[in-house]
Scaffold this motif. Structure first.
Motif, short mmCIF file in Angstrom:
data_model
loop_
_atom_site.label_atom_id
_atom_site.label_comp_id
_atom_site.label_asym_id
_atom_site.label_seq_id
_atom_site.Cartn_x
_atom_site.Cartn_y
_atom_site.Cartn_z
N ILE A 166 1.76 -13.28 -63.39
CA ILE A 166 1.17 -14.33 -64.23
C ILE A 166 2.07 -14.58 -65.45
O ILE A 166 2.35 -15.72 -65.81
N LYS A 170 4.17 -18.06 -66.41
CA LYS A 170 4.04 -18.80 -67.68
C LYS A 170 5.42 -19.10 -68.28
O LYS A 170 5.66 -20.18 -68.80
N THR A 188 6.05 -27.85 -61.74
CA THR A 188 4.99 -27.01 -62.30
C THR A 188 5.00 -25.63 -61.65
O THR A 188 5.45 -25.46 -60.53
N ASN A 190 2.25 -22.40 -61.31
CA ASN A 190 0.88 -21.94 -61.53
C ASN A 190 0.57 -20.71 -60.69
O ASN A 190 1.23 -20.47 -59.67
N CYS A 191 -0.44 -19.99 -61.12
CA CYS A 191 -0.94 -18.85 -60.34
C CYS A 191 -2.36 -19.13 -59.89
O CYS A 191 -3.17 -19.67 -60.65
N LEU A 245 -2.63 -28.39 -56.07
CA LEU A 245 -1.61 -28.20 -57.11
C LEU A 245 -0.30 -28.92 -56.79
O LEU A 245 0.50 -29.18 -57.69
N VAL A 253 -0.56 -29.90 -64.86
CA VAL A 253 -1.23 -28.61 -64.69
C VAL A 253 -0.13 -27.58 -64.48
O VAL A 253 0.45 -27.48 -63.39
N THR A 254 0.22 -26.85 -65.52
CA THR A 254 1.30 -25.88 -65.39
C THR A 254 1.06 -24.69 -66.32
O THR A 254 0.42 -24.82 -67.37
N GLY A 255 1.52 -23.54 -65.89
CA GLY A 255 1.37 -22.31 -66.68
C GLY A 255 -0.03 -21.73 -66.60
O GLY A 255 -0.40 -20.86 -67.39
N THR A 256 -0.81 -22.17 -65.61
CA THR A 256 -2.21 -21.70 -65.53
C THR A 256 -2.34 -20.49 -64.60
O THR A 256 -1.45 -20.21 -63.79
N ALA A 257 -3.47 -19.82 -64.76
CA ALA A 257 -3.85 -18.73 -63.84
C ALA A 257 -5.30 -19.03 -63.46
O ALA A 257 -6.21 -18.83 -64.26
N MET A 258 -5.48 -19.58 -62.26
CA MET A 258 -6.80 -20.12 -61.86
C MET A 258 -7.57 -19.12 -61.01
O MET A 258 -7.18 -18.84 -59.87
#
Ligand code: NAD
Length: 267
Positions: A166, A170, A188, A190-191, A245, A253-258
């Motif tokens: 994660i 980021k 982007t 993302n996780c 995504l 939508v980037t750098g997220t941990a969903m």
């Protein structure tokens, strides 16, 4: 599926001979992507995965062998995939688990889990991201875990690797945030952080909770510990999020941990 928004794009999905990775590969294929498969297995398993991805809708699918514990093999795989087709979507999904207390954790397990779950994602990303930026579109989807957001005992290397991936995501998200444009879709990173998902990876943990009962008893006990929905996710549920995504409209939508965890990390 009519929505072929990934037509003309190529996706590499690591660990796609089984479980979540195979479901993600099939979903991206259904949206029109060519799919580069990777993962361990017998010839029969690998052929079955490639067939499943073609049947799902991939114009082309090929398996690229690499043991992700070995950076040299990852470099060779990335070069082979790139000469087959430029990578637009990179899904770092391969992962392993070993659940015992820290004092009993074999050093080889620590090394293998960190290598596959974390370092492999660093190597694939460092090799794929510059090309994505040059083309103005790229998607990195790292399959982390709720164990990248909260800990559980007996999972030191797994939790360390998932927190790590994660953080890695980021950093990469920030470094590539300004690549491309709203029209091209941008780049982007993302996780996705699943709770319990029905795959072979969790079977030893189900088995450990059966107490002489059925597999369903083991599943119920596992869910009751942590996942308030008391429902497992299906691999296909994770595939649907990964595909979303990849859409152009997810450009910011980037750098997220969903989390997809039935409320696990809301507690
Ligand atoms: P799985 O065991 O079904 O699949 C793992 C995949 O990784 C397989 O294709 C396997 O061949 C591949 N792999 C393992 N070692 C490898 C190596 N050295 N080199 C190349 N490939 C290798 O497991 P899964 O449940 O589908 O897990 C996929 C990802 O999802 C993992 O990163 C896992 O940590 C994560 N995850 C799973 C769950 C769950 O409940 N199943 C929950 C959260 C996160």
């Amino acid at each position: 599926m009519n929505d072929r928004f990934l037509e003309g794009r190529t996706a590499l999905v690591t660990g796609s001979t089984s479980g979540i990775g195979l479901a993600i590969a099939c979903r991206l294929a259904a949206h029109g992507a060519r799919v580069a498969l990777n993962g361990l297995g017998t010839h029969e398993q690998i052929d079955a995965a490639a067939t499943a991805v073609r049947v799902a809708g991939a114009p082309d699918a090929r398996h690229f062998a690499a043991d992700l514990r070995d950076p040299a093999q990852i470099e060779t795989m990335m070069a082979e995939v790139a000469s087959w087709s430029a990578i637009d979507v990179l899904v770092n999904n391969a992962g392993i688990q070993h659940a015992v207390p820290i004092a009993d954790m074999p050093v080889t397990k620590w090394n293998d889990i960190l290598a596959i779950n974390l370092s492999a994602a660093f190597h694939t990303m460092r090799l794929a991201l510059p090309g994505m930026a040059g083309r103005g579109y790229g998607r990195v989807v790292n399959i982390a875990s709720v164990h990248g957001l909260v800990a559980s005992k007996d999972k030191a290397p797994y939790v360390a690797s998932k927190f790590g991936v994660i953080g890695l995501g980021k950093v990469a998200a920030l470094e590539y945030a300004a690549a491309g444009s709203r029209d091209s879709g941008g780049v982007t990173v993302n996780c996705i952080c699943p709770g319990w998902v029905e795959t072979p990876l969790i079977e030893p943990q189900v088995e450990a909770r059966r107490n002489g009962g059925s597999r369903e008893d083991g599943v119920r006990a596992l869910l009751a510990e942590k996942q308030p929905s008391l429902r497992m996710s299906l691999p296909e549920d994770i595939g649907a999020m990964a595909a979303w995504l990849c859409r152009r409209e997810a450009h910011n939508v980037t750098g997220t941990a969903m989390p997809i965890d039935g409320g696990w990390t809301a507690q």
